[in-house]
Design a protein around this motif. Structure first.
Motif, PDB file in Angstrom:
ATOM      1  N   UNK A  34      14.524 -33.795  30.715  1.00 36.04           N
ATOM      2  CA  UNK A  34      14.960 -34.653  29.811  1.00 36.04           C
ATOM      3  C   UNK A  34      14.748 -36.077  30.172  1.00 36.04           C
ATOM      4  N   UNK A  35      14.311 -36.602  31.063  1.00 33.55           N
ATOM      5  CA  UNK A  35      13.735 -37.771  31.310  1.00 33.55           C
ATOM      6  C   UNK A  35      12.495 -37.879  30.965  1.00 33.55           C
ATOM      7  N   UNK A  36      11.718 -36.847  31.038  1.00 37.32           N
ATOM      8  CA  UNK A  36      10.397 -36.902  30.096  1.00 37.32           C
ATOM      9  C   UNK A  36      10.568 -37.039  28.730  1.00 37.32           C
ATOM     10  N   UNK A  37      11.528 -36.298  28.290  1.00 38.71           N
ATOM     11  CA  UNK A  37      11.588 -36.338  26.575  1.00 38.71           C
ATOM     12  C   UNK A  37      12.345 -37.679  26.203  1.00 38.71           C
ATOM     13  N   UNK A  38      13.309 -38.179  26.857  1.00 40.65           N
ATOM     14  CA  UNK A  38      14.031 -39.425  26.305  1.00 40.65           C
ATOM     15  C   UNK A  38      13.346 -40.813  26.988  1.00 40.65           C
ATOM     16  N   UNK A  39      13.384 -40.732  28.184  1.00 41.20           N
ATOM     17  CA  UNK A  39      13.317 -42.066  28.912  1.00 41.20           C
ATOM     18  C   UNK A  39      11.448 -42.241  28.789  1.00 41.20           C
ATOM     19  N   UNK A  40      10.802 -41.177  28.537  1.00 39.32           N
ATOM     20  CA  UNK A  40       9.429 -41.298  28.661  1.00 39.32           C
ATOM     21  C   UNK A  40       8.561 -41.103  27.405  1.00 39.32           C
ATOM     22  N   UNK A  41       8.754 -40.084  26.838  1.00 38.47           N
ATOM     23  CA  UNK A  41       8.160 -39.831  25.422  1.00 38.47           C
ATOM     24  C   UNK A  41       8.907 -40.634  24.252  1.00 38.47           C
ATOM     25  N   UNK A  42       9.939 -40.430  23.939  1.00 42.90           N
ATOM     26  CA  UNK A  42      10.827 -41.197  23.023  1.00 42.90           C
ATOM     27  C   UNK A  42      10.875 -42.621  23.083  1.00 42.90           C
ATOM     28  N   UNK A  43      11.044 -42.889  24.466  1.00 44.81           N
ATOM     29  CA  UNK A  43      11.288 -44.530  24.388  1.00 44.81           C
ATOM     30  C   UNK A  43       9.759 -45.040  24.194  1.00 44.81           C
ATOM     31  N   UNK A  44       8.669 -44.596  24.571  1.00 46.74           N
ATOM     32  CA  UNK A  44       7.433 -45.200  24.527  1.00 46.74           C
ATOM     33  C   UNK A  44       7.028 -45.071  22.988  1.00 46.74           C
ATOM     34  N   UNK A  45       7.554 -44.016  22.403  1.00 47.21           N
ATOM     35  CA  UNK A  45       7.044 -43.950  20.827  1.00 47.21           C
ATOM     36  C   UNK A  45       7.887 -44.949  20.087  1.00 47.21           C
ATOM     37  N   UNK A  46       9.468 -45.081  20.339  1.00 48.33           N
ATOM     38  CA  UNK A  46      10.130 -46.169  19.844  1.00 48.33           C
ATOM     39  C   UNK A  46       9.481 -47.413  19.986  1.00 48.33           C
ATOM     40  N   UNK A  49      22.517 -39.002  23.594  1.00 44.62           N
ATOM     41  CA  UNK A  49      23.817 -38.586  23.452  1.00 44.62           C
ATOM     42  C   UNK A  49      23.952 -37.629  22.384  1.00 44.62           C
ATOM     43  N   UNK A  50      23.217 -37.836  21.310  1.00 44.97           N
ATOM     44  CA  UNK A  50      23.653 -36.971  20.263  1.00 44.97           C
ATOM     45  C   UNK A  50      22.922 -35.550  20.427  1.00 44.97           C
ATOM     46  N   UNK A  51      22.013 -35.568  21.029  1.00 44.24           N
ATOM     47  CA  UNK A  51      21.312 -34.227  21.528  1.00 44.24           C
ATOM     48  C   UNK A  51      22.291 -33.245  22.157  1.00 44.24           C
ATOM     49  N   UNK A  52      23.051 -33.934  23.302  1.00 42.64           N
ATOM     50  CA  UNK A  52      24.138 -33.445  24.108  1.00 42.64           C
ATOM     51  C   UNK A  52      25.276 -32.892  23.557  1.00 42.64           C
ATOM     52  N   UNK A  70      34.648 -39.204  23.905  1.00 46.99           N
ATOM     53  CA  UNK A  70      34.307 -39.746  25.263  1.00 46.99           C
ATOM     54  C   UNK A  70      32.896 -39.405  25.524  1.00 46.99           C
ATOM     55  N   UNK A  71      32.501 -38.237  25.254  1.00 45.97           N
ATOM     56  CA  UNK A  71      31.188 -37.684  25.644  1.00 45.97           C
ATOM     57  C   UNK A  71      30.278 -38.465  25.022  1.00 45.97           C
ATOM     58  N   UNK A  72      30.428 -38.685  23.655  1.00 45.32           N
ATOM     59  CA  UNK A  72      29.366 -39.135  22.796  1.00 45.32           C
ATOM     60  C   UNK A  72      29.163 -40.615  23.455  1.00 45.32           C
TER      61      UNK A  72
END
Length: 301
Positions: A154-166, A184-187, A200-202
């Protein structure tokens, strides 16, 4: 910052989001393929399980259903990692590498933070310590592997790949917020929660994503992985080993073992984000991400 890693930030935001949708479809397709393969292999897996039972008359420390779920999760995450690696290679995005010391420090920090959080619950009378299940060492190993695997992917996907792309079309604060929102939405795709717990989770997971994004920028990616892994391991072990007895009429406040689904967890990460945003160490002009800079210290226009 290597010039070939990030093109000039003139990519349209529409292009960025259309590309993200295409990636999501590709990754979802891989997940569906793995699910079908697992269904086809379940018969053979059941036969293998019966053979193992012959050599272990006393029984296995986990059920066939648990083994199938574990096999499915491992394979699913492997397929997702293949998809992430191919996307990163195609888009010339360099993924971060795991480092031992920051990983251990982040893991320990998560255990300390959650330990203090649970101690607060205990002092309020919201939980009691129970006798763990007999096979708790196996549960601990299972929780540790789950925590490390989930955090790493998940850190590769969200904080690494998606963050860099955004970051190719948005400022750093905007990219941080968008990756946290996607996290958050993925979860929200899992769980059958009541409306209060869902909200609360969102918001709680948005706070977690934003916090881990700040850790990624201000320190190292491995720190974020360690924090994420420690959190998952702690909560998973407590639930699977039946280590805690929670007071049911206070579930909205304690989340029954997962503070992210509680008011206290929401307040905790709101406070952590505020403190790090205001008082966190300044970002260097170049970090291992190749993206973060002192722009976080500037107001968003």
């Amino acid at each position: 910052m290597p010039k070939d890693m990030y093109p000039p930030p003139d990519m349209s935001r529409q292009q960025v989001w259309l590309t993200l949708l295409r990636w999501a479809a590709q990754i979802l397709g891989l997940a569906c393929v793995w699910f079908v393969l697992l269904k086809l292999a379940s018969v053979a897996f059941s036969w293998l399980w019966s053979m193992l039972a012959i050599f272990r008359p006393g029984g296995m420390p986990f059920s066939l259903a648990d083994a199938l779920i574990g096999f499915y999760i491992v394979g699913l995450y492997l397929m997702l990692w293949i998809g992430i690696s191919r996307i990163a290679q195609k888009q010339r995005l360099t993924l971060s590498r795991l480092q031992g010391s920051p990983l251990v420090m982040g893991f320990g920090s998560a255990l300390l933070l959650l330990g203090l959080h649970y101690l607060y619950f205990a002092r309020l009378g919201w939980l009691e310590l129970a006798t763990p299940v007999n096979h708790w060492p196996w549960v601990l190993l299972q929780s540790l592997l789950l925590g490390l695997g989930v955090a790493w992917l998940e850190e590769h996907l969200f904080r690494d790949l998606l963050f860099k792309w955004l970051g190719r079309a948005y400022t750093i604060p905007e990219a941080l917020c968008f990756q946290a929102l996607l996290f958050s939405l993925a979860h929200q795709l899992r769980g059958n929660w009541p409306l209060e717990q869902r909200l609360l989770s969102l918001f709680g997971l948005f706070g977690v994503g934003l916090f881990l994004g700040q850790i990624y920028c201000r320190y190292r990616w491995s720190w974020a992985v360690g924090l994420h892994a420690g959190w998952v391991t702690y909560c998973s072990f407590g639930a699977q080993a039946q280590l805690w007895i929670w007071k049911p009429d206070s579930q909205l406040w304690h989340g029954a073992g997962n503070p992210i689904e509680s008011v206290t967890g929401l307040l905790l990460f709101a406070g952590l984000n505020g403190v790090f945003w205001r008082y966190g160490p300044a970002l260097k002009s170049e970090t291992e991400t190749g993206l973060c800079s002192d722009v976080l210290q500037k107001p968003v226009s």
